[in-house]
Scaffold this active site. Sequence first.
Site, short mmCIF file in Angstrom:
data_model
loop_
_atom_site.label_atom_id
_atom_site.label_comp_id
_atom_site.label_asym_id
_atom_site.label_seq_id
_atom_site.Cartn_x
_atom_site.Cartn_y
_atom_site.Cartn_z
CD GLU A 67 35.77 -27.62 20.52
OE1 GLU A 67 35.21 -26.33 20.99
OE2 GLU A 67 36.21 -27.88 19.57
CG HIS A 82 40.96 -24.58 20.08
ND1 HIS A 82 40.64 -24.91 21.45
CD2 HIS A 82 39.83 -24.31 19.50
CE1 HIS A 82 39.16 -25.12 21.26
NE2 HIS A 82 39.01 -24.97 20.00
#
Length: 288
Positions: free
Chosen positions: A146, A179
Site C-alpha cells: 500500500e 478501502h
Amino acid sequence: MAPIIFELAVWQSILLCLLFAVIYVGSLYVWLNSVTKNRDHPETIKQRFMSVGLISVIVPPLLWLFGTTSSSEKAHSIFEWLGIRFSGVLAAFILPLLLTMILFTGPLALHYMDGVFRLYLEPKYWTTSFQNLIWIRNHIAAPFSEEFIFRACMLPVLVPTVGPGWAVFLCPLFFGVAHFHHMIERVVQGQHEVADALKQSVFQLFYTTVFGAYSAFLFLRTGHLMAPVIAHAFCNHMGFPAFNEIMGFQQSVRHRIIACFVVGLVSWWFLLYPLTSPYLYGNTVYEL
C-alpha cells in the site's frame, strides 16, 4: 499552500493516480472466490499476496512512462523517486517508528496496563506471528504494497503538478477511497447490514485518509519508502485507539492514561518536523 490551477497536467496526474488505485484494488478481485470467501481465509490471503506483488511490478513502468517529473526530480533515478536508496536508510527505519510510537503513547500505556507488553517478550509470540498469514498480511504485505503504490508511486506524479503541500492532502484520498471495497465484502458475505457496513466504511475512510496524510508527509520529508512502511506496520499493529477502555480503570489510573494520550499528542506535534528533517535522511529528492 498556493491554490491549485487545474491545468491538463494536473488532471493527467490525478487520473494516473486514480488508475494506480483502481489497478491495485481491482487486482484483489480477479480471483473467482475473491468476494465469496472471507478476506482472512488462507487461500484468499495467498491469492492477494500474488496480486499485489504483480501490481507492484506493473505500476513503476507506468510511472516511468506517463509520470510528469519536476526539474529537480529529473536529476534522480526512478528508484530515488520511489524512496529506494541507501543514504539515510537507518534513520528511516528508526526515527519515523519512534515518532509514531510517541504519538501512540496513550495506547501503549493501555497495552502496558493490560499486560500486552509481556507477550512481546515471549519468543513464541514472534515465531507464531511469522507463521500466521493474517499477521504477515497486516504487518508486512499490506504496509509495503500500500505504501509503495499509494505513496511511492503516486507522490512522484502529484508533486510536480500540484506541489508537495497539496500532494500530502490529495494522495490520501486515493488511499482512503480504495478501502471502501471492504464494504462490498462485508455486505456480500453477510457480515453486516448495508447501513452498518456503510458506517464502518465511512469511519475507515476518515482514519485511513488522516493516516495517509501523515504517511505522505513522512515519505516527502524523509525521501524513503521505509519511513511510511514502518509507521504503517506499527499503526496496523496498534489499531484504532481503544478510548472506551480508559473508563474501565480506577479514576487515578484513568487520569494517568489520559495524561499519556495528551503528552503523546503534544510531544508528537513538537517533534514532527525535527525528527523528519530531510537533513537526517540525506533527502535531496523531495522538498517539503
